[in-house]
Design a protein around this motif. Structure first.
Motif, PDB file in Angstrom:
ATOM      1  N   GLU A   1      12.010  33.524  36.947  1.00 44.88           N
ATOM      2  CA  GLU A   1      13.459  33.382  37.278  1.00 44.88           C
ATOM      3  C   GLU A   1      14.001  32.192  36.742  1.00 44.88           C
ATOM      4  O   GLU A   1      15.067  32.400  36.284  1.00 44.88           O
ATOM      5  CB  GLU A   1      13.160  33.062  38.889  1.00 44.88           C
ATOM      6  CG  GLU A   1      12.905  34.416  39.714  1.00 44.88           C
ATOM      7  CD  GLU A   1      12.825  34.197  41.117  1.00 44.88           C
ATOM      8  OE1 GLU A   1      12.975  33.138  41.415  1.00 44.88           O
ATOM      9  OE2 GLU A   1      12.567  35.297  41.841  1.00 44.88           O
ATOM     10  N   GLU A   2      13.277  31.178  36.272  1.00 41.89           N
ATOM     11  CA  GLU A   2      13.641  30.054  35.716  1.00 41.89           C
ATOM     12  C   GLU A   2      14.004  30.274  34.434  1.00 41.89           C
ATOM     13  O   GLU A   2      14.951  29.704  33.944  1.00 41.89           O
ATOM     14  CB  GLU A   2      12.428  28.845  35.771  1.00 41.89           C
ATOM     15  CG  GLU A   2      12.154  28.162  37.161  1.00 41.89           C
ATOM     16  CD  GLU A   2      10.891  27.375  37.093  1.00 41.89           C
ATOM     17  OE1 GLU A   2      10.681  26.804  36.150  1.00 41.89           O
ATOM     18  OE2 GLU A   2      10.793  26.492  38.231  1.00 41.89           O
ATOM     19  N   MET A   3      13.254  31.026  33.559  1.00 40.97           N
ATOM     20  CA  MET A   3      13.610  31.292  32.364  1.00 40.97           C
ATOM     21  C   MET A   3      14.664  32.053  32.278  1.00 40.97           C
ATOM     22  O   MET A   3      15.585  32.004  31.402  1.00 40.97           O
ATOM     23  CB  MET A   3      12.345  32.348  31.684  1.00 40.97           C
ATOM     24  CG  MET A   3      11.020  31.586  31.709  1.00 40.97           C
ATOM     25  SD  MET A   3      11.311  30.421  30.110  1.00 40.97           S
ATOM     26  CE  MET A   3      11.462  31.573  28.662  1.00 40.97           C
ATOM     27  N   GLN A   4      14.980  33.158  33.231  1.00 40.83           N
ATOM     28  CA  GLN A   4      16.255  33.732  33.215  1.00 40.83           C
ATOM     29  C   GLN A   4      17.526  32.973  33.482  1.00 40.83           C
ATOM     30  O   GLN A   4      18.505  33.362  33.191  1.00 40.83           O
ATOM     31  CB  GLN A   4      16.100  34.865  34.152  1.00 40.83           C
ATOM     32  CG  GLN A   4      15.219  36.052  34.164  1.00 40.83           C
ATOM     33  CD  GLN A   4      15.008  37.000  35.226  1.00 40.83           C
ATOM     34  OE1 GLN A   4      15.541  36.928  36.107  1.00 40.83           O
ATOM     35  NE2 GLN A   4      14.166  38.183  34.873  1.00 40.83           N
ATOM     36  N   GLN A   5      17.107  32.058  34.586  1.00 43.36           N
ATOM     37  CA  GLN A   5      18.525  31.113  34.734  1.00 43.36           C
ATOM     38  C   GLN A   5      18.769  30.188  33.769  1.00 43.36           C
ATOM     39  O   GLN A   5      19.874  30.004  33.255  1.00 43.36           O
ATOM     40  CB  GLN A   5      18.022  30.292  36.042  1.00 43.36           C
ATOM     41  CG  GLN A   5      17.835  30.864  37.271  1.00 43.36           C
ATOM     42  CD  GLN A   5      17.455  30.166  38.289  1.00 43.36           C
ATOM     43  OE1 GLN A   5      17.175  28.805  38.298  1.00 43.36           O
ATOM     44  NE2 GLN A   5      17.486  30.624  39.920  1.00 43.36           N
ATOM     45  N   GLN A   6      17.689  29.705  32.896  1.00 47.68           N
ATOM     46  CA  GLN A   6      17.774  28.857  31.594  1.00 47.68           C
ATOM     47  C   GLN A   6      18.571  29.872  30.836  1.00 47.68           C
ATOM     48  O   GLN A   6      19.552  29.269  30.021  1.00 47.68           O
ATOM     49  CB  GLN A   6      16.426  28.317  31.150  1.00 47.68           C
ATOM     50  CG  GLN A   6      15.952  27.307  32.151  1.00 47.68           C
ATOM     51  CD  GLN A   6      14.531  26.745  31.608  1.00 47.68           C
ATOM     52  OE1 GLN A   6      14.011  27.317  30.600  1.00 47.68           O
ATOM     53  NE2 GLN A   6      14.140  25.983  32.187  1.00 47.68           N
ATOM     54  N   THR A   7      18.090  30.944  30.442  1.00 44.24           N
ATOM     55  CA  THR A   7      18.634  31.905  29.409  1.00 44.24           C
ATOM     56  C   THR A   7      20.173  32.079  29.832  1.00 44.24           C
ATOM     57  O   THR A   7      20.924  31.956  28.833  1.00 44.24           O
ATOM     58  CB  THR A   7      18.112  33.306  29.414  1.00 44.24           C
ATOM     59  OG1 THR A   7      16.693  32.752  29.095  1.00 44.24           O
ATOM     60  CG2 THR A   7      18.626  34.089  28.155  1.00 44.24           C
ATOM     61  N   ALA A   8      20.537  32.318  31.174  1.00 45.26           N
ATOM     62  CA  ALA A   8      22.050  32.629  31.466  1.00 45.26           C
ATOM     63  C   ALA A   8      22.679  31.380  31.145  1.00 45.26           C
ATOM     64  O   ALA A   8      23.732  31.370  30.808  1.00 45.26           O
ATOM     65  CB  ALA A   8      21.903  32.924  32.879  1.00 45.26           C
ATOM     66  N   VAL A   9      22.233  30.156  31.485  1.00 45.47           N
ATOM     67  CA  VAL A   9      22.994  28.841  31.325  1.00 45.47           C
ATOM     68  C   VAL A   9      23.103  28.660  29.697  1.00 45.47           C
ATOM     69  O   VAL A   9      24.276  28.514  29.293  1.00 45.47           O
ATOM     70  CB  VAL A   9      21.999  27.688  32.142  1.00 45.47           C
ATOM     71  CG1 VAL A   9      22.770  26.306  31.522  1.00 45.47           C
ATOM     72  CG2 VAL A   9      22.189  27.734  33.217  1.00 45.47           C
ATOM     73  N   ILE A  10      22.217  29.069  28.986  1.00 51.25           N
ATOM     74  CA  ILE A  10      22.262  28.811  27.264  1.00 51.25           C
ATOM     75  C   ILE A  10      23.320  29.784  26.965  1.00 51.25           C
ATOM     76  O   ILE A  10      24.152  29.542  26.153  1.00 51.25           O
ATOM     77  CB  ILE A  10      20.932  28.965  26.611  1.00 51.25           C
ATOM     78  CG1 ILE A  10      19.788  27.805  27.172  1.00 51.25           C
ATOM     79  CG2 ILE A  10      21.056  29.227  25.224  1.00 51.25           C
ATOM     80  CD1 ILE A  10      18.583  28.036  26.684  1.00 51.25           C
ATOM     81  N   ASN A  11      23.393  30.796  27.437  1.00 48.80           N
ATOM     82  CA  ASN A  11      24.189  31.963  26.885  1.00 48.80           C
ATOM     83  C   ASN A  11      25.581  31.704  27.306  1.00 48.80           C
ATOM     84  O   ASN A  11      26.662  31.595  26.476  1.00 48.80           O
ATOM     85  CB  ASN A  11      24.120  33.286  27.513  1.00 48.80           C
ATOM     86  CG  ASN A  11      22.576  33.696  26.952  1.00 48.80           C
ATOM     87  OD1 ASN A  11      22.418  33.681  25.887  1.00 48.80           O
ATOM     88  ND2 ASN A  11      21.903  34.807  27.676  1.00 48.80           N
ATOM     89  N   GLU A  12      25.846  30.886  28.643  1.00 50.97           N
ATOM     90  CA  GLU A  12      27.270  30.638  28.961  1.00 50.97           C
ATOM     91  C   GLU A  12      27.726  29.487  28.193  1.00 50.97           C
ATOM     92  O   GLU A  12      28.894  29.368  27.809  1.00 50.97           O
ATOM     93  CB  GLU A  12      27.169  30.367  30.655  1.00 50.97           C
ATOM     94  CG  GLU A  12      28.518  29.981  31.239  1.00 50.97           C
ATOM     95  CD  GLU A  12      28.123  29.505  32.681  1.00 50.97           C
ATOM     96  OE1 GLU A  12      29.261  29.254  33.208  1.00 50.97           O
ATOM     97  OE2 GLU A  12      27.155  29.669  33.158  1.00 50.97           O
ATOM     98  N   ASN A  13      26.712  28.394  28.099  1.00 50.23           N
ATOM     99  CA  ASN A  13      27.149  27.548  27.104  1.00 50.23           C
ATOM    100  C   ASN A  13      27.546  27.769  25.821  1.00 50.23           C
ATOM    101  O   ASN A  13      28.668  27.132  25.211  1.00 50.23           O
ATOM    102  CB  ASN A  13      26.047  26.607  27.088  1.00 50.23           C
ATOM    103  CG  ASN A  13      25.949  25.671  28.448  1.00 50.23           C
ATOM    104  OD1 ASN A  13      26.868  25.666  29.376  1.00 50.23           O
ATOM    105  ND2 ASN A  13      24.753  25.253  28.688  1.00 50.23           N
TER     106      ASN A  13
END
Length: 228
Positions: A3-15
Motif C-alpha cells: 500500500e505504501e509503495m502504491q501511495q508513493q508511486t501515485a504521489v510520484i506520478n502526480e508530481n
C-alpha cells in the motif's frame, strides 16, 4: 508495504504530471501562437499572389516561332489586334503590355503557353469578354496559382452535378456559387399590361369642366354692363 509503495508511486506520478504540465504549457501556448501566425501569413501570401496575377492572362496555342522578347511581343500584339479588329475595339499599343514570357521549359512537339501581363485591368477584362474572336486553336485563360487550379478542378465536377439537378451556378475564383433557377411567373389571363386599372379609367373618362378664363369673364361682364 504494498500500500505504501502504491501511495508513493501515485504521489510520484502526480508530481511528474504536474511538472510536465508546467513545462509543456508554454510550449503548447507557443505552438498555438505560431499556428495563428502561419495562418495569417498564408492569408497574406494568398491575397498578394492573387493581386499580383490580377492583370495576367495565359494565351494557349500560339505557335512558338520567336527567338527573343521583341518577336514574342510582336506575336502577342498581333493576336490581340486580331481580336480588336473583329470586335471593333481599339488596337493594342506596346505600352499596354507590361510583360510576356513562355511558361515552362522548351520541349519538342509542345507549344508552351504565354503569360501576358497587361497594364490596364479593364483591357484585360475586355479581352476576356471578346475571347471568342481569338484565332482558331488559340484560347485564353486567367492566371491562377497551382493551389487554386486544383480547387477549381474539383469545383468543376461539383458544378456539373448541380447543373444536372437543374440549378444554376458558376465558379468565382476558388468558390462555387450555386443558386436555384428563378421560374418565370405566369401572367394571369385576366391581366393585361395595357389595360388600365379601374381608378385610372375613371379618371380618364371623367368629363372635363369648361373653365372660362378670368379675362373672358371680365370681358363678358363689361359687355353686360354696356348693354344695360
Amino acid at each position: 508495504m504494498k500500500e505504501e509503495m502504491q501511495q508513493q508511486t501515485a504521489v510520484i506520478n502526480e508530481n511528474m504530471a504536474i511538472t510536465m504540465d508546467k513545462k509543456l504549457k508554454p510550449l503548447v501556448e507557443e505552438t498555438a501562437s505560431l499556428k495563428k501566425e502561419v495562418h495569417v501569413l498564408k492569408s497574406k501570401i494568398y491575397f498578394l499572389e492573387k493581386d499580383a496575377r490580377k492583370n495576367n492572362l495565359i494565351l494557349h496555342g500560339v505557335p512558338e516561332t520567336e527567338t527573343h522578347f521583341s518577336e514574342l511581343l510582336a506575336i502577342v500584339t498581333s493576336v490581340l489586334d486580331n481580336v480588336s479588329d473583329k470586335a471593333n475595339l481599339n488596337t493594342w499599343d506596346k505600352w499596354e503590355i507590361s510583360n510576356a514570357y513562355r511558361i515552362g521549359k522548351k520541349t519538342e512537339n509542345k507549344i508552351r503557353p504565354i503569360c501576358v501581363t497587361l497594364t490596364l485591368q479593364w483591357r484585360r477584362n475586355e479581352l476576356l469578354r471578346n475571347k471568342k474572336y481569338l484565332p482558331e486553336n488559340i484560347y485564353v485563360t486567367e492566371d491562377y496559382p497551382k493551389e487554386v487550379l486544383l480547387v477549381r478542378k474539383e469545383l468543376k465536377n461539383k458544378l456539373k452535378e448541380e447543373l444536372e439537378k437543374g440549378k444554376e451556378g458558376y465558379i468565382a475564383y476558388d468558390r462555387l456559387i450555386i443558386k436555384e433557377k428563378n421560374e418565370k411567373r405566369k401572367r394571369s389571363p385576366t391581366e393585361s399590361p395595357n389595360t388600365p386599372n379601374t381608378e385610372t379609367r375613371i379618371l380618364k373618362n371623367k368629363p372635363k369642366l369648361n373653365k372660362t378664363n378670368s379675362f373672358f369673364r371680365a370681358g363678358s361682364s363689361e359687355n353686360n354692363k354696356t348693354q344695360i
